[in-house]
Design a protein around this motif. Structure first.
Motif: not given
Length: 296
Positions: A218-223, A255-257
């Motif tokens: 979720x942190x990755x997606x927020x950034x 998520x990164x993909x």
């Protein structure tokens, strides 16, 4: 031209075309590799040593993050790369080994106060100049213990103002400074907005949200992909990445993909607690695992 000569000529042309196509495909494959895996000279016990490059190659990494050297009470980093001859040795050895120097690291700021240290412009400026000389795009700048904005929120205005200066320096040089903070992703977005420079981004570290009990993905997606320049794909020491039950690497990749992010995944820690100094064992295992997940 008789029939045999015609077919011989046609076959030769086809083979040549196939060779060119294969060559271009190979070049294209290397260029378009979405995720690359690197290790850090400091963490493989080779800080600012040329021998870090062949060791990184033995470990199986695609690249190396090179530290700028100690800071302490010096006016700037103890940076051997300031010597043109040493810089060239690094560049030549990296080319020979087919390795990339993915970033420089200003780890001296882990224990220094970025908010209060005098002459920070010259210190960061030395790193940016080294980046320019070596054609390195990204540098790592941790806010460190003294710059922990969760524990010391009163430092935020000073850090923002200093990062604005750093941002302008980085923009002028055409490079990116990746910062690491203890803030949540939501707060990091606010911080970057206040700094207001695309040349200052987040150098994400998996261990920060994990230690704080936040959802890493979720942190990755927020950034979002445009705010993350590189990733320290690591957790605290204890077990290898493949044995870490609180870190679902396949989910991270998915998520990164989905985000459309691509770039360098740099292994920092995640060493076996029973063998903390087994460099080849620890980083070889982590590199192999990361490649199996991200480059399969």
């Amino acid at each position: 031209m008789n029939r045999r000569k015609f077919f011989d000529t046609a076959l030769a042309g086809s083979m040549l075309a196939l060779s060119w196509t294969s060559g271009f495909a190979g070049l294209r494959g290397r260029k378009e590799k979405r995720y690359k895996i690197a290790v850090i000279d400091l963490m493989i016990l080779k800080r600012q040593k040329l021998s870090a490059l062949p060791l990184a190659s033995e470990i199986g990494a695609d690249g190396l993050e090179v530290d700028m050297g100690g800071l302490g009470d010096r006016p700037t980093f103890d940076n051997k790369l300031a010597d043109p001859a040493v810089r060239q040795q690094y560049l030549d050895k990296a080319k020979e080994l087919n390795l990339e120097i993915c970033s420089l690291a200003m780890t001296g700021f882990y224990s220094q106060s970025f908010a209060k240290r005098e002459g920070y412009e010259n210190t960061v400026g030395d790193c940016i100049e080294t980046m320019r000389q070596m054609k390195i795009k990204t540098a790592f700048l941790p806010m460190g213990i003294q710059g922990d904005l969760v524990k010391n929120p009163e430092l935020r205005p000073a850090i923002v103002e200093r990062l604005k200066v750093v941002g302008k320096m980085a923009e002028k040089a055409g490079v990116v400074i990746g910062i690491e903070t203890a803030l949540s992703a939501t707060e990091e977005v606010k911080l970057l907005n206040d700094v207001g420079s695309k040349a200052v981004q987040i150098y994400f570290n998996f261990s920060n949200p994990l230690e704080a009990g936040r959802d890493l993905c979720e942190e990755l997606k927020i950034l979002g992909k445009k705010r993350i320049c590189q990733i320290h794909c690591t957790d605290k020491d204890g077990v290898w990445l493949e044995n870490n039950t609180r870190l679902d690497m396949k989910k991270v990749k998915a998520t990164l993909d989905k985000m459309g992010w691509k770039g360098w995944l740099v292994i920092e820690r995640s060493r076996d607690a029973s063998k903390p100094r087994d460099v080849k064992g620890n980083f070889g295992a982590n590199t192999a695992f990361m490649k199996a997940i991200f480059q399969a």
